[in-house]
Structures are given as structure tokens and as C-alpha cells.
Design a protein around this motif. Structure first.
Motif, PDB file in Angstrom:
ATOM      1  N   MET A 187       6.366  -2.585   3.517  1.00  5.05           N
ATOM      2  CA  MET A 187       5.888  -1.279   3.121  1.00  5.05           C
ATOM      3  C   MET A 187       5.581  -1.298   1.626  1.00  5.05           C
ATOM      4  N   LYS A 188       4.671  -0.502   1.255  1.00  2.00           N
ATOM      5  CA  LYS A 188       4.324  -0.312  -0.150  1.00  2.00           C
ATOM      6  C   LYS A 188       4.826   1.063  -0.562  1.00  2.00           C
ATOM      7  N   TRP A 189       5.281   1.176  -1.819  1.00  2.00           N
ATOM      8  CA  TRP A 189       5.851   2.448  -2.244  1.00  2.00           C
ATOM      9  C   TRP A 189       4.841   3.582  -2.159  1.00  2.00           C
ATOM     10  N   HIS A 190       3.559   3.305  -2.395  1.00  2.00           N
ATOM     11  CA  HIS A 190       2.577   4.394  -2.353  1.00  2.00           C
ATOM     12  C   HIS A 190       2.517   5.025  -0.963  1.00  2.00           C
ATOM     13  N   HIS A 191       2.766   4.251   0.115  1.00  2.00           N
ATOM     14  CA  HIS A 191       2.838   4.837   1.457  1.00  2.00           C
ATOM     15  C   HIS A 191       4.008   5.810   1.545  1.00  2.00           C
ATOM     16  N   ILE A 192       5.117   5.406   0.978  1.00  2.00           N
ATOM     17  CA  ILE A 192       6.326   6.234   1.014  1.00  2.00           C
ATOM     18  C   ILE A 192       6.123   7.494   0.184  1.00  2.00           C
ATOM     19  N   GLU A 193       5.610   7.318  -1.016  1.00  2.00           N
ATOM     20  CA  GLU A 193       5.408   8.449  -1.920  1.00  2.00           C
ATOM     21  C   GLU A 193       4.446   9.481  -1.326  1.00  2.00           C
ATOM     22  N   GLU A 194       3.351   9.011  -0.731  1.00  2.00           N
ATOM     23  CA  GLU A 194       2.342   9.906  -0.171  1.00  2.00           C
ATOM     24  C   GLU A 194       2.829  10.616   1.095  1.00  2.00           C
ATOM     25  N   ASN A 195       3.782  10.014   1.795  1.00  2.00           N
ATOM     26  CA  ASN A 195       4.262  10.547   3.070  1.00  2.00           C
ATOM     27  C   ASN A 195       5.774  10.719   3.036  1.00  2.00           C
ATOM     28  N   TRP A 196       6.299  11.157   1.902  1.00  2.00           N
ATOM     29  CA  TRP A 196       7.731  11.180   1.638  1.00  2.00           C
ATOM     30  C   TRP A 196       8.558  11.785   2.774  1.00  2.00           C
ATOM     31  N   ALA A 197       8.235  12.966   3.206  1.00  2.00           N
ATOM     32  CA  ALA A 197       9.036  13.639   4.245  1.00  2.00           C
ATOM     33  C   ALA A 197       9.043  12.857   5.555  1.00  2.00           C
ATOM     34  N   SER A 198       7.996  12.118   5.829  1.00  2.00           N
ATOM     35  CA  SER A 198       7.930  11.321   7.058  1.00  2.00           C
ATOM     36  C   SER A 198       8.925  10.171   7.054  1.00  2.00           C
ATOM     37  N   PHE A 199       9.434   9.830   5.892  1.00  2.00           N
ATOM     38  CA  PHE A 199      10.365   8.712   5.784  1.00  2.00           C
ATOM     39  C   PHE A 199      11.830   9.142   5.835  1.00  2.00           C
ATOM     40  N   TYR A 200      12.095  10.435   5.904  1.00  2.00           N
ATOM     41  CA  TYR A 200      13.486  10.906   5.922  1.00  2.00           C
ATOM     42  C   TYR A 200      14.289  10.234   7.028  1.00  2.00           C
ATOM     43  N   GLU A 201      13.721  10.162   8.233  1.00  2.00           N
ATOM     44  CA  GLU A 201      14.450   9.557   9.343  1.00  2.00           C
ATOM     45  C   GLU A 201      14.727   8.078   9.085  1.00  2.00           C
ATOM     46  N   ALA A 202      13.747   7.346   8.574  1.00  2.00           N
ATOM     47  CA  ALA A 202      13.952   5.931   8.270  1.00  2.00           C
ATOM     48  C   ALA A 202      14.998   5.751   7.168  1.00  2.00           C
ATOM     49  N   ILE A 203      14.990   6.653   6.193  1.00  2.00           N
ATOM     50  CA  ILE A 203      15.966   6.586   5.101  1.00  2.00           C
ATOM     51  C   ILE A 203      17.364   6.878   5.630  1.00  2.00           C
ATOM     52  N   THR A 204      17.498   7.933   6.440  1.00  2.00           N
ATOM     53  CA  THR A 204      18.830   8.274   6.948  1.00  2.00           C
ATOM     54  C   THR A 204      19.310   7.291   8.010  1.00  2.00           C
ATOM     55  N   ASP A 205      18.391   6.568   8.650  1.00  2.00           N
ATOM     56  CA  ASP A 205      18.816   5.478   9.540  1.00  2.00           C
ATOM     57  C   ASP A 205      19.447   4.359   8.729  1.00  2.00           C
ATOM     58  N   ARG A 206      18.851   4.068   7.585  1.00  2.00           N
ATOM     59  CA  ARG A 206      19.348   2.978   6.728  1.00  2.00           C
ATOM     60  C   ARG A 206      20.558   3.422   5.913  1.00  2.00           C
ATOM     61  N   TRP A 207      20.529   4.652   5.415  1.00  2.00           N
ATOM     62  CA  TRP A 207      21.617   5.213   4.615  1.00  2.00           C
ATOM     63  C   TRP A 207      22.042   6.527   5.262  1.00  2.00           C
ATOM     64  N   PRO A 208      22.910   6.470   6.286  1.00  2.00           N
ATOM     65  CA  PRO A 208      23.280   7.677   7.049  1.00  2.00           C
ATOM     66  C   PRO A 208      23.864   8.800   6.195  1.00  2.00           C
ATOM     67  N   GLU A 209      24.457   8.470   5.073  1.00  2.00           N
ATOM     68  CA  GLU A 209      25.061   9.503   4.227  1.00  2.00           C
ATOM     69  C   GLU A 209      24.041  10.209   3.329  1.00  2.00           C
ATOM     70  N   ALA A 210      22.776   9.806   3.390  1.00  2.00           N
ATOM     71  CA  ALA A 210      21.728  10.455   2.593  1.00  2.00           C
ATOM     72  C   ALA A 210      21.543  11.898   3.064  1.00  2.00           C
ATOM     73  N   ASP A 211      21.375  12.788   2.114  1.00  2.00           N
ATOM     74  CA  ASP A 211      21.248  14.210   2.396  1.00  2.00           C
ATOM     75  C   ASP A 211      19.775  14.631   2.276  1.00  2.00           C
ATOM     76  N   PRO A 212      19.205  15.210   3.337  1.00  2.00           N
ATOM     77  CA  PRO A 212      17.801  15.636   3.271  1.00  2.00           C
ATOM     78  C   PRO A 212      17.502  16.570   2.096  1.00  2.00           C
ATOM     79  N   ALA A 213      18.453  17.401   1.691  1.00  2.00           N
ATOM     80  CA  ALA A 213      18.231  18.285   0.540  1.00  2.00           C
ATOM     81  C   ALA A 213      18.050  17.460  -0.732  1.00  2.00           C
ATOM     82  N   ASP A 214      18.842  16.397  -0.868  1.00  2.00           N
ATOM     83  CA  ASP A 214      18.682  15.501  -2.021  1.00  2.00           C
ATOM     84  C   ASP A 214      17.338  14.783  -1.960  1.00  2.00           C
ATOM     85  N   LEU A 215      16.941  14.386  -0.756  1.00  2.00           N
ATOM     86  CA  LEU A 215      15.649  13.703  -0.592  1.00  2.00           C
ATOM     87  C   LEU A 215      14.503  14.643  -0.953  1.00  2.00           C
ATOM     88  N   ASP A 216      14.660  15.931  -0.636  1.00  2.00           N
ATOM     89  CA  ASP A 216      13.641  16.909  -1.036  1.00  2.00           C
ATOM     90  C   ASP A 216      13.455  16.911  -2.548  1.00  2.00           C
TER      91      ASP A 216
END
Length: 108
Positions: free
Chosen positions: A1-30
């Protein structure tokens, strides 16, 4: 993955982020809103690692496959769909129809 994909589609990555880091808080990701440096700091704090170690962990995650529903590219759609199977709940197939898009009830 390239960061620009993540940055442009940030909210779409919440599930992938919380799969990798289950303790991640969606409010913090916002609040991070796709900012790479803020994300690296957040992961360092979240995992209680040194920033350099957190950076390596994030780089390892970035080497994974881009979820197919984030950026569709006809050159690699099928490969992306098959590799995105790790994000699909158990019992479903990556090629199954998705009711969210209304295609499950179409008559042929």
C-alpha cells in the motif's frame, strides 16, 4: 500500500487498522485524519513502543495488500479482491454478493 491511498481514503482503513491494532479508537483515528506522522505517533503511544519500532510495525502493515474496496484498478481488481479475503468475516467468500450494495435481491 502507498500512504496516499490511505490518506485519500482514511475512513475506509479504520477496519484494517483496528484489525491490526484492536485497541485503536475510531475517535482517535478521526482526529488523525490520514496524517502519517500523527498516525505513527499514535501507534507508538498505543503500543508503548519507541517511535522507530512503531514505524517498523506500520511499514510492515503497509506492505500488506490494499483492500479492494478502497481503490479499484481494473489492472489488478481480481487479485485485490482475492487478497482482501482476510478482511471478510468468517463464513463469507470474497466473491459473494454484498447486500449493502443492493445486488442480492436483483432478479435476473
Amino acid at each position: 500500500m502507498k500512504w496516499h491511498h490511505i490518506e485519500e481514503n482514511w475512513a475506509s482503513f479504520y477496519e484494517a487498522i483496528t484489525d491490526r491494532w484492536p485497541e485503536a479508537d475510531p475517535a482517535d483515528l478521526d482526529e488523525i485524519d490520514g496524517d502519517q506522522r500523527a498516525f505513527l505517533r499514535y501507534i507508538a503511544e498505543l503500543t508503548e513502543q519507541e517511535p522507530i519500532d512503531a514505524r517498523e510495525e506500520v511499514l510492515e502493515w503497509l506492505r500488506g495488500e490494499l483492500p479492494s474496496d478502497v481503490v479499484m484498478d481494473p489492472a489488478h481488481d481480481n487479485r485485490s479482491i482475492m487478497l482482501s479475503g482476510k478482511y471478510i468475516p468468517e463464513g463469507e467468500d470474497e466473491s459473494d454478493d454484498d447486500a449493502r450494495f443492493g445486488d442480492d435481491e436483483e432478479e435476473e
